[in-house]
Design a protein around this motif. Structure first.
Motif, PDB file in Angstrom:
ATOM      1  N   ILE A 178       0.832  -1.206   0.000  1.00  0.00           N
ATOM      2  CA  ILE A 178       0.000   0.000   0.000  1.00  0.00           C
ATOM      3  C   ILE A 178       0.865   1.253   0.000  1.00  0.00           C
ATOM      4  O   ILE A 178       0.587   2.223  -0.723  1.00  0.00           O
ATOM      5  CB  ILE A 178      -0.950  -0.014   1.210  1.00  0.00           C
ATOM      6  CG1 ILE A 178      -1.962  -1.152   1.062  1.00  0.00           C
ATOM      7  CG2 ILE A 178      -1.664   1.324   1.354  1.00  0.00           C
ATOM      8  CD1 ILE A 178      -2.814  -1.383   2.295  1.00  0.00           C
ATOM      9  N   SER A 203      -6.784   0.122  -1.543  1.00  0.00           N
ATOM     10  CA  SER A 203      -5.950  -0.019  -0.352  1.00  0.00           C
ATOM     11  C   SER A 203      -6.745  -0.567   0.824  1.00  0.00           C
ATOM     12  O   SER A 203      -6.259  -1.427   1.570  1.00  0.00           O
ATOM     13  CB  SER A 203      -5.331   1.336   0.018  1.00  0.00           C
ATOM     14  OG  SER A 203      -4.481   1.805  -1.004  1.00  0.00           O
ATOM     15  N   TRP A 252      -5.957  -4.148   2.465  1.00  0.00           N
ATOM     16  CA  TRP A 252      -5.591  -4.247   3.874  1.00  0.00           C
ATOM     17  C   TRP A 252      -6.519  -5.204   4.615  1.00  0.00           C
ATOM     18  O   TRP A 252      -6.071  -6.059   5.378  1.00  0.00           O
ATOM     19  CB  TRP A 252      -5.627  -2.875   4.543  1.00  0.00           C
ATOM     20  CG  TRP A 252      -5.386  -2.929   6.012  1.00  0.00           C
ATOM     21  CD1 TRP A 252      -6.277  -2.719   7.021  1.00  0.00           C
ATOM     22  CD2 TRP A 252      -4.139  -3.259   6.651  1.00  0.00           C
ATOM     23  NE1 TRP A 252      -5.684  -2.888   8.240  1.00  0.00           N
ATOM     24  CE2 TRP A 252      -4.365  -3.219   8.050  1.00  0.00           C
ATOM     25  CE3 TRP A 252      -2.868  -3.574   6.178  1.00  0.00           C
ATOM     26  CZ2 TRP A 252      -3.362  -3.488   8.968  1.00  0.00           C
ATOM     27  CZ3 TRP A 252      -1.868  -3.841   7.100  1.00  0.00           C
ATOM     28  CH2 TRP A 252      -2.122  -3.801   8.474  1.00  0.00           C
TER      29      TRP A 252
END
Length: 286
Positions: free
Chosen positions: A94, A164, A168
């Motif tokens: 990221i 992102s 995650w």
């Protein structure tokens, strides 16, 4: 409170009760005449809770998974809440994507061409044969990084933020439960397949981590059916597939969302499903 289920007193519902609490389901378990009674505050929760309870009682693997979640340092109140130390590889991916978004001016400066599968200024890629020749020439010249670097090329902050967040949430679970080598394999394979398919169909003008995200989602969904360990809402897979199908229609452009990298989504998703079916399930991390 609404009475929804009576069970034998010897059934251990402690782990299931903690899981319900983590899901935000207000409930109570009482004892009456040698039996346990499950009560729910909201009667609309009865059907899904009873279905979950039936699976919990019938599947030892699921009971172990719920118990692991209750004891795991990455689950807080039954919910997946990792810290950066639990998934440093995902965090690193990221961070690189954010840095590349800044360095390329969201795909608007010359550095962007260095991240595409080929340099679009140097080749005629208007036909499939032209794209194949351009790719062969690029790889023969040693620029092999280009098959992966489109992942880090984004054209809007909203696209980057969405990718992102999804990476995650799901990728951190794979890194924790299945290990870093498994996540690396997933990243490489889904990148190659999604970027390759998108390039062959439409050329080099695309980018983003969406293909990888779809691959990770496909992997989590199918692998979860073999051995429950990941946490994500079941509706997520329905929404993702519906969005992918929608991308093959003119509607996104009509709504002003622009063209979507549909082949990258499809390629990544299929690659993730394939890896979930091929790779053995890793067990033992909690």
């Amino acid at each position: 409170m609404h009475r929804v289920k009576q069970l034998e007193s010897g059934v251990n519902l402690a782990a299931f009760s903690r899981w319900l609490t983590g899901q935000g389901v207000v409930h109570r378990i009482s004892e009456e005449g040698g039996y346990q009674v499950l009560w729910l505050e909201d009667p609309e929760h009865a059907q899904p809770v009873l279905a979950a309870l039936e699976r919990f009682l019938a599947e030892p693997e699921l009971r172990r998974a719920v118990d692991q979640q209750n004891r795991s340092p990455v689950f807080v109140g039954g919910r997946w809440q990792p810290s950066p130390g639990h998934a440093p590889l995902v965090l690193g991916i990221i961070v690189v994507a954010v840095l590349m978004a800044w360095a390329t001016g969201m795909g608007h400066n010359e550095l962007s061409a260095a991240l595409m599968v080929i340099d679009p200024r140097s080749y005629d890629w208007s036909t499939l044969s032209g794209r194949l020749d351009a790719l062969a020439s690029t790889l023969a010249g040693g620029q092999v990084w280009r098959v992966l670097t489109p992942d880090f090329l984004h054209f809007s902050w909203s696209h980057l933020i969405f990718n992102s967040v999804m990476l995650w949430f799901l990728g951190s679970q794979i890194e924790w439960f299945d290990g870093r080598p498994r996540l690396i394999a997933l990243f490489l394979v889904t990148s190659l397949v999604s970027n390759g398919l998108q390039y062959l169909v439409s050329g080099p003008l695309f980018g983003g981590l969406s293909g990888v995200v779809y691959g990770i989602l496909g992997y989590c969904w199918l692998s979860q059916r073999r051995a429950p360990r990941f946490q994500f809402p079941p509706a997520l897979i329905t929404f993702a597939v519906a969005w992918m199908v929608l991308g093959f229609t003119p509607l996104p452009e009509i709504l002003g969302l622009g063209r979507m990298a549909n082949e990258a989504h499809l390629g990544g998703f299929v690659a993730g499903l394939a890896l979930a079916g091929i790779l053995p399930v890793r067990r033992g991390r909690s």
